[in-house]
Design an enzyme around this catalytic site. Structure first.
Site, PDB file in Angstrom:
ATOM      1  N   LYS A   3      -7.558 -48.297  93.761  1.00 25.70           N
ATOM      2  CA  LYS A   3      -7.182 -48.984  95.011  1.00 25.70           C
ATOM      3  C   LYS A   3      -7.101 -50.501  94.798  1.00 25.70           C
ATOM      4  CE  LYS A   3     -10.738 -47.396  97.338  1.00 25.70           C
ATOM      5  NZ  LYS A   3     -11.385 -46.602  96.262  1.00 25.70           N
ATOM      6  N   ARG A  32     -11.943 -45.300 106.159  1.00 28.98           N
ATOM      7  CA  ARG A  32     -12.656 -44.304 105.354  1.00 28.98           C
ATOM      8  C   ARG A  32     -13.241 -43.174 106.189  1.00 28.98           C
ATOM      9  NH1 ARG A  32     -14.795 -46.550  99.889  1.00 28.98           N
ATOM     10  NH2 ARG A  32     -14.068 -48.664 100.067  1.00 28.98           N
ATOM     11  N   ARG A  44     -15.622 -50.362  83.867  1.00 27.05           N
ATOM     12  CA  ARG A  44     -15.095 -51.443  84.713  1.00 27.05           C
ATOM     13  C   ARG A  44     -15.919 -52.731  84.597  1.00 27.05           C
ATOM     14  NH1 ARG A  44     -13.999 -50.481  90.940  1.00 27.05           N
ATOM     15  NH2 ARG A  44     -16.207 -49.915  91.003  1.00 27.05           N
ATOM     16  N   ARG A  49     -20.449 -53.929  88.362  1.00 28.32           N
ATOM     17  CA  ARG A  49     -20.889 -53.738  89.743  1.00 28.32           C
ATOM     18  C   ARG A  49     -22.167 -52.905  89.789  1.00 28.32           C
ATOM     19  NH1 ARG A  49     -15.882 -51.992  93.480  1.00 28.32           N
ATOM     20  NH2 ARG A  49     -17.407 -50.481  94.228  1.00 28.32           N
ATOM     21  N   ARG A  81     -21.054 -41.872  95.587  1.00 31.42           N
ATOM     22  CA  ARG A  81     -19.838 -42.412  96.212  1.00 31.42           C
ATOM     23  C   ARG A  81     -18.726 -41.374  96.205  1.00 31.42           C
ATOM     24  NH1 ARG A  81     -19.378 -47.103  92.373  1.00 31.42           N
ATOM     25  NH2 ARG A  81     -17.263 -47.410  93.127  1.00 31.42           N
TER      26      ARG A  81
HETATM   27  P1  AP5 Z   1     -10.288 -49.981  90.690  1.00 34.69           P
HETATM   28  O1  AP5 Z   1      -8.918 -50.492  90.974  1.00 34.69           O
HETATM   29  O2  AP5 Z   1     -11.427 -50.921  90.725  1.00 34.69           O
HETATM   30  O3  AP5 Z   1     -10.585 -48.684  91.589  1.00 34.69           O
HETATM   31  P2  AP5 Z   1     -11.008 -48.566  93.113  1.00 34.69           P
HETATM   32  O4  AP5 Z   1     -10.311 -47.395  93.677  1.00 34.69           O
HETATM   33  O5  AP5 Z   1     -10.828 -49.879  93.791  1.00 34.69           O
HETATM   34  O6  AP5 Z   1     -12.534 -48.201  92.943  1.00 34.69           O
HETATM   35  P3  AP5 Z   1     -13.800 -48.742  93.730  1.00 34.69           P
HETATM   36  O7  AP5 Z   1     -14.988 -48.359  92.891  1.00 34.69           O
HETATM   37  O8  AP5 Z   1     -13.664 -50.196  94.070  1.00 34.69           O
HETATM   38  O9  AP5 Z   1     -13.742 -47.908  95.034  1.00 34.69           O
HETATM   39  P4  AP5 Z   1     -14.845 -47.667  96.075  1.00 34.69           P
HETATM   40  O10 AP5 Z   1     -14.074 -47.128  97.210  1.00 34.69           O
HETATM   41  O11 AP5 Z   1     -15.948 -46.822  95.573  1.00 34.69           O
HETATM   42  O12 AP5 Z   1     -15.517 -49.118  96.277  1.00 34.69           O
HETATM   43  P5  AP5 Z   1     -15.304 -50.287  97.331  1.00 34.69           P
HETATM   44  O13 AP5 Z   1     -15.533 -51.563  96.644  1.00 34.69           O
HETATM   45  O14 AP5 Z   1     -14.048 -50.126  98.074  1.00 34.69           O
HETATM   46  O15 AP5 Z   1     -10.216 -49.306  89.242  1.00 34.69           O
HETATM   47  C1  AP5 Z   1     -11.396 -48.827  88.603  1.00 34.69           C
HETATM   48  C2  AP5 Z   1     -11.345 -49.129  87.085  1.00 34.69           C
HETATM   49  O16 AP5 Z   1     -10.258 -48.396  86.506  1.00 34.69           O
HETATM   50  C3  AP5 Z   1     -11.069 -50.603  86.757  1.00 34.69           C
HETATM   51  O17 AP5 Z   1     -11.786 -50.919  85.603  1.00 34.69           O
HETATM   52  C4  AP5 Z   1      -9.552 -50.657  86.494  1.00 34.69           C
HETATM   53  O18 AP5 Z   1      -9.262 -51.675  85.564  1.00 34.69           O
HETATM   54  C5  AP5 Z   1      -9.278 -49.257  85.933  1.00 34.69           C
HETATM   55  N1  AP5 Z   1      -7.982 -48.716  86.342  1.00 34.69           N
HETATM   56  C6  AP5 Z   1      -7.394 -48.807  87.565  1.00 34.69           C
HETATM   57  N2  AP5 Z   1      -6.217 -48.148  87.585  1.00 34.69           N
HETATM   58  C7  AP5 Z   1      -6.066 -47.612  86.349  1.00 34.69           C
HETATM   59  C8  AP5 Z   1      -5.051 -46.791  85.741  1.00 34.69           C
HETATM   60  N3  AP5 Z   1      -3.968 -46.378  86.426  1.00 34.69           N
HETATM   61  N4  AP5 Z   1      -5.223 -46.389  84.465  1.00 34.69           N
HETATM   62  C9  AP5 Z   1      -6.327 -46.783  83.770  1.00 34.69           C
HETATM   63  N5  AP5 Z   1      -7.315 -47.552  84.277  1.00 34.69           N
HETATM   64  C10 AP5 Z   1      -7.190 -47.961  85.545  1.00 34.69           C
HETATM   65  O19 AP5 Z   1     -16.492 -50.044  98.360  1.00 34.69           O
HETATM   66  C11 AP5 Z   1     -17.827 -50.258  97.923  1.00 34.69           C
HETATM   67  C12 AP5 Z   1     -18.808 -49.941  99.022  1.00 34.69           C
HETATM   68  O20 AP5 Z   1     -18.580 -50.786 100.162  1.00 34.69           O
HETATM   69  C13 AP5 Z   1     -18.764 -48.526  99.607  1.00 34.69           C
HETATM   70  O21 AP5 Z   1     -19.496 -47.626  98.804  1.00 34.69           O
HETATM   71  C14 AP5 Z   1     -19.387 -48.753 100.988  1.00 34.69           C
HETATM   72  O22 AP5 Z   1     -20.786 -48.871 100.892  1.00 34.69           O
HETATM   73  C15 AP5 Z   1     -18.833 -50.104 101.385  1.00 34.69           C
HETATM   74  N6  AP5 Z   1     -17.561 -49.982 102.133  1.00 34.69           N
HETATM   75  C16 AP5 Z   1     -16.342 -50.421 101.718  1.00 34.69           C
HETATM   76  N7  AP5 Z   1     -15.389 -50.118 102.617  1.00 34.69           N
HETATM   77  C17 AP5 Z   1     -16.027 -49.508 103.649  1.00 34.69           C
HETATM   78  C18 AP5 Z   1     -15.574 -48.928 104.874  1.00 34.69           C
HETATM   79  N8  AP5 Z   1     -14.286 -48.948 105.233  1.00 34.69           N
HETATM   80  N9  AP5 Z   1     -16.502 -48.336 105.662  1.00 34.69           N
HETATM   81  C19 AP5 Z   1     -17.812 -48.323 105.329  1.00 34.69           C
HETATM   82  N10 AP5 Z   1     -18.293 -48.835 104.178  1.00 34.69           N
HETATM   83  C20 AP5 Z   1     -17.414 -49.414 103.339  1.00 34.69           C
HETATM   84 MG    MG Z   2     -12.061 -51.333  94.648  1.00 36.47          MG
END
Ligand code: AP5
Ligand code: MG
Length: 209
Positions: free
Chosen positions: A13, A84, A123, A156, A167
């Protein structure tokens, strides 16, 4: 262009949001990054959400509403990590209705657990400008240093194995239903996100135009 990116942890994402934002010249709204910044700055909101993020569970909807309401821009946006829950999807609809606009597409970045876990285990992230890296797939030019701003890259806290598993579980139990919600709304675009990041991007932009 009003887009929401939906996908499991590690689906890409953040990576796609950065590329799409640049391509379409719209605002990027990354909920995870916003909440991490609040936690880092030890704001009162940050102190509350930190506890949820460390456990790998969702922060309460009322807190998310407070954050998102201020961020939505009528000049277009890419949402990363919101909505979400069905409640959050309804919340978004209400906010956009009030602003006289709507969501064009919800893009579901589909990956399996094995791919996601291997991505998260490598990551690295820049704590200053949020640029993402992967030690194997997308390494920085100089090991451990951000290409953009020269800061020291970090891992992270919620990328620990147990928290990643939690997660993933939260995504399956609470967020996957949002995919069905947008399918019914006729807004869903499903993409095979296990492909190379440039292929994923190309597929998205080909369909969006
Ligand atoms: P990356 O692009 O970082 O993936 P991502 O989908 O963004 O993964 P996240 O871990 O950030 O998602 P998440 O939903 O768990 O966390 P978030 O921060 O949103 O890619 C991952 C890795 O793969 C990187 O190293 C990248 O380089 C590599 N990569 C990417 N694409 C690739 C490809 N095609 N091929 C190869 N490698 C690739 O949320 C964190 C926390 O915040 C949640 O757990 C929750 O507590 C809170 N939170 C956030 N939003 C909400 C909400 N709406 N409601 C309630 N709580 C929330
Ligand atoms: Mg992310």
């Amino acid at each position: 262009m009003n887009i929401a990116l939906i996908g499991a942890p590690g689906s890409g994402k953040g990576t796609q949001a950065a590329m799409l934002t640049q391509h379409y010249k719209v605002e990027r709204i990354s909920l995870g990054d916003i909440l991490r910044e609040e936690a880092e700055n030890r704001t009162s909101l940050g102190e509350v959400v930190k506890k949820y993020m460390q456990k790998g569970v969702l922060a309460p909807d009322n807190i998310i509403q407070e954050v998102i309401g201020k961020k939505i821009d009528t000049n277009g946006f890419i949402l990363d990590g919101f909505p979400r829950t069905i409640r959050q999807a309804q919340m978004l609809k209400k906010i956009l209705d009030q602003k006289g606009t709507n969501l064009n597409k919800a893009i579901y970045l589909k990956v399996n657990q094995e791919v996601a876990v291997s991505r998260l285990s490598g990551r690295q992230i820049c704590p200053k400008c949020s640029k993402l890296y992967h030690v194997v797939n997308m390494p920085p030019r100089i090991k451990g240093i951000c290409d953009n701003c020269g800061s020291l890259l970090v891992v992270r806290e919620d990328d620990k194995e147990d928290t990643v598993r939690k997660r993933w579980e939260v995504f399956m139990n609470q967020t996957h239903s949002v995919v069905d919600y947008y399918l019914k709304e006729n807004k869903l675009l499903e993409i095979d996100a296990s492909q190379d990041k440039d292929k994923v991007f190309k597929e998205i932009t080909k369909i969006l135009g």
